[in-house]
Scaffold this active site. Structure first.
Site, PDB file in Angstrom:
ATOM      1  N   TYR A  39       8.844   3.731   0.175  1.00 30.26           N
ATOM      2  CA  TYR A  39       8.013   2.558  -0.118  1.00 30.26           C
ATOM      3  C   TYR A  39       6.809   2.934  -0.977  1.00 30.26           C
ATOM      4  O   TYR A  39       6.498   4.082  -1.180  1.00 30.26           O
ATOM      5  CB  TYR A  39       7.610   1.777   1.120  1.00 30.26           C
ATOM      6  CG  TYR A  39       6.916   2.464   2.264  1.00 30.26           C
ATOM      7  CD1 TYR A  39       6.240   3.664   2.136  1.00 30.26           C
ATOM      8  CD2 TYR A  39       6.913   1.873   3.526  1.00 30.26           C
ATOM      9  CE1 TYR A  39       5.590   4.242   3.200  1.00 30.26           C
ATOM     10  CE2 TYR A  39       6.275   2.443   4.603  1.00 30.26           C
ATOM     11  CZ  TYR A  39       5.606   3.625   4.435  1.00 30.26           C
ATOM     12  OH  TYR A  39       4.963   4.197   5.501  1.00 30.26           O
ATOM     13  N   GLU A  40       6.156   1.882  -1.515  1.00 29.42           N
ATOM     14  CA  GLU A  40       5.116   2.045  -2.532  1.00 29.42           C
ATOM     15  C   GLU A  40       5.664   2.768  -3.768  1.00 29.42           C
ATOM     16  O   GLU A  40       4.941   3.456  -4.482  1.00 29.42           O
ATOM     17  CB  GLU A  40       3.887   2.785  -1.973  1.00 29.42           C
ATOM     18  CG  GLU A  40       3.118   2.029  -0.929  1.00 29.42           C
ATOM     19  CD  GLU A  40       2.442   0.781  -1.469  1.00 29.42           C
ATOM     20  OE1 GLU A  40       2.319   0.642  -2.696  1.00 29.42           O
ATOM     21  OE2 GLU A  40       2.052  -0.071  -0.652  1.00 29.42           O
ATOM     22  N   GLY A  41       6.948   2.624  -4.011  1.00 33.99           N
ATOM     23  CA  GLY A  41       7.595   3.282  -5.151  1.00 33.99           C
ATOM     24  C   GLY A  41       8.237   4.580  -4.725  1.00 33.99           C
ATOM     25  O   GLY A  41       7.594   5.464  -4.174  1.00 33.99           O
TER      26      GLY A  41
END
Length: 606
Positions: free
Chosen positions: A443-445
């Site tokens: 998550y968050e890339g």
């Protein structure tokens, strides 16, 4: 189960001896109240809360998980009480303005709090942690009415917040979102759509949840240029600030996840929900990502947190578990076997965990000072100052997020390995750390996205390599200053060579990308990991220099042992972990055709 102990000695070493946080805070417009006594009191109280309240809920929360009853998410036993203590302690508003009920302290203190609480119980921290992005977005882009309505209850922790980006058909490529917002006569909007993977999307901890949602206006242009940003509360606020009628937001389901099971990850449906635009039309993505650098630092902390918790559990077990005799001879002849900590391979795993936890902590704390300067730019209304420090932080964030979460996952897996078969058993807690750590790289890339952001955007496109030159200049200065120091010569010479090599590799990739654009993608992962190993090496060298100086100055036996351990860990890192960078250097300079030449049809052999 690993019982968390706040690493306050290491924290204070970095704050007071390595990075001079007292001097740093003295130079900030919002730092006058962050004096050493106040900071120490905050650290002590946070450590106590983590050890006594949050840590005991880590294993039990995983066992119970969250459940959905009549459209309401129910959190595990003990979470409501723990959250009430969190709110009572004023932890949510630690780094937010006093005018909204916060304490107005520098952002870095909030990151220190995040590290300790996240290590003790990351799933719990997700609930108040997701509010930070919501609060920061409203604080930066909200109009006076929105600030007055939402910031006080969010800052106090009575309300929580989320960030709603992802939809079933799109994750990173937000240009594909389809959630719609129809304008109404009164200036509000009506929103319809579905969002997935919404952390803390619903729960029973707070009286209201404020969703920050990306959506499209009916006449929006296609792609990312046509995305607007909206506030969508679970319950509509009344004029007096109390909670009013239920809005058209519902939980369609809870995700069935591999880890962080005590954190509710929801599929949310917006069915003609009342929504209020924040910022300008069709500029929602710009507003959403204003604080993306600090959000990614928050996720990077998860890598440090899992490395630290895995290390603490592994160390206790390795001292207690007995198996065979050390190859160099009996270490505990009075026992039937030696503790496994006396085996070199177990030492390898323990030192790897320790090096990643303490090296990553140093990287985070250094970047936290950049974040403080960036926020000061906002407080002072100095756009140039904000941009300067946001750009500096922008170089660090993909390295911190991508590299540290990968290292946190490795440390968690090694924690299971130290335990052997017991590590695979739930009640010892080590497999939970590994499961919980896995999401941090996603998550968050994902790590791949961080690599593309670092090499493609930050290094090649935006700065033309200037960001690498700036940081390696700092490395080179350290090398020059310490090459003649007998105890630091090895660290200094290696740091100098890696500083030069990092620049050479950057130039080679710039030149290669002119002829082969796929090089940016094929090299990005290796460039990210190389950057992470080298950057961590620099911060270990800096810690070693401080430890060496303190040993020369003298002190008590306990103090000396701490500094000797720092030097030993730095030596291990340079001997056994930093050399990994060489493999990444060799791979990143290879042509992309070994990845791209194979026809798509040849991937399958049916």
């Amino acid at each position: 189960m690993p019982a968390y102990k706040a690493p306050l000695r290491d924290t204070r070493f970095l704050l007071n001896e390595v990075f001079d946080f007292p001097g740093h805070y003295a130079g900030l417009s919002n730092g006058k109240d962050a004096d050493p006594d106040t900071v120490n009191a905050i650290l002590d109280e946070c450590g106590k809360f983590c050890e006594e309240v949050l840590s005991p809920l880590y294993l039990t929360g995983d066992a119970e998980g969250c459940r959905l009853e009549d459209g309401q998410v129910i959190t595990p036993k003990g979470y409501k009480e723990a959250y009430a203590q969190y709110v009572e302690g004023g932890w949510q508003g630690l780094s937010h303005p006093a005018e909204y009920g916060g304490q107005g302290l520098p952002m870095s203190l909030g990151l220190l709090k995040t590290e300790m609480m996240g290590t003790a119980n990351w799933p719990f921290l997700m609930y108040p942690g997701l509010s930070m992005g919501c609060m920061n977005t409203i604080m930066q882009y909200g109009n006076p009415e929105q600030l007055a309505t939402y910031m006080p209850p969010l800052t106090e922790g009575r309300w929580t917040g989320t960030m709603c980006l992802t939809e079933p058909q799109c994750g990173t490529d937000l240009g594909q979102i389809t959630t719609k917002a129809e304008p109404q006569a009164d200036g509000s909007y009506r929103m319809t759509g579905t969002k997935i993977f919404i952390s803390s999307g619903d729960h029973d901890l707070a009286e209201n949840i404020v969703h920050i949602v990306l959506a499209r206006l009916p006449d929006a242009p296609p792609g990312t240029r046509g995305i607007s940003l909206f506030i969508v509360p679970k319950f509509l606020p009344n004029a007096d600030g109390s909670v009013g009628a239920r809005n058209g937001v519902s939980v369609a389901s809870l995700e069935h996840k591999m880890g962080i099971k005590a954190s509710a990850t929801c599929v949310l449906n917006f069915d003609d929900a009342a929504a209020y635009m924040i910022g300008e039309p069709n500029k929602g993505l710009e507003a959403m990502f204003t604080f993306m650098n600090t959000a990614r630092i928050g996720t990077a902390i998860q890598g440090v947190a899992h490395a630290e918790l895995a290390f603490q559990g592994s160390l206790a077990y390795a001292k207690d578990r007995r198996s065979m005799r050390a190859l160099s001879g009996k270490k505990q002849p009075e026992k039937n076997a030696d503790a496994i900590i006396h085996h070199a391979d177990v030492r390898r795993m323990l030192l790897t965990q320790k090096a990643f936890a303490e090296g990553g902590r140093a990287m985070i704390y250094f970047a936290a000072q950049y974040a403080d300067h960036m926020v000061n730019g906002i407080i002072e209304g100095d756009d140039a100052k904000f941009k300067k420090w946001d750009d500096k932080l922008g170089f660090f964030t993909p390295i911190l997020k991508g590299f540290l979460t990968e290292m946190g996952l490795e440390a968690a897996n090694q924690g299971m390995q130290v335990f052997g078969g017991h590590g695979y058993i739930w009640e010892h807690g080590m497999e939970q750390i590994a499961r919980d750590a896995r999401i941090a790289t996603l998550y968050e890339g994902t790590t791949g996205i961080q690599g593309l952001d670092l090499l493609g955007r930050k290094v090649l496109l935006t700065s033309r390599g200037a960001c690498v030159r700036e940081f390696t200049g700092q490395m080179a200065r350290f090398a020059i200053e310490n090459l003649r120091h007998h105890g630091l010569r090895r660290f200094a010479s290696d740091i100098g060579r890696y500083a030069a090599e990092w620049n050479v590799l950057t130039v080679r990739l710039m030149l290669a990308a002119r002829k082969d654009r796929d090089v940016v993608s094929s090299a990005s992962h290796h460039f990210l990991m190389y950057s992470g190993y080298v950057m961590m090496g620099y911060f270990w060298a800096v810690q070693a220099a401080v430890a060496q100086k303190k040993l020369v100055e003298g002190g008590g036996a306990e103090t000396a042992e701490f500094y000797k351990a720092k030097l030993a860990t730095a030596t291990f890192y340079f001997d056994h972990l930093l050399p990994r960078a060489k493999g990444h250097a060799a791979s990143m300079t290879k042509p992309s055709r070994s990845m791209t030449a194979m026809p798509e049809a040849d991937f399958a052999f049916s």
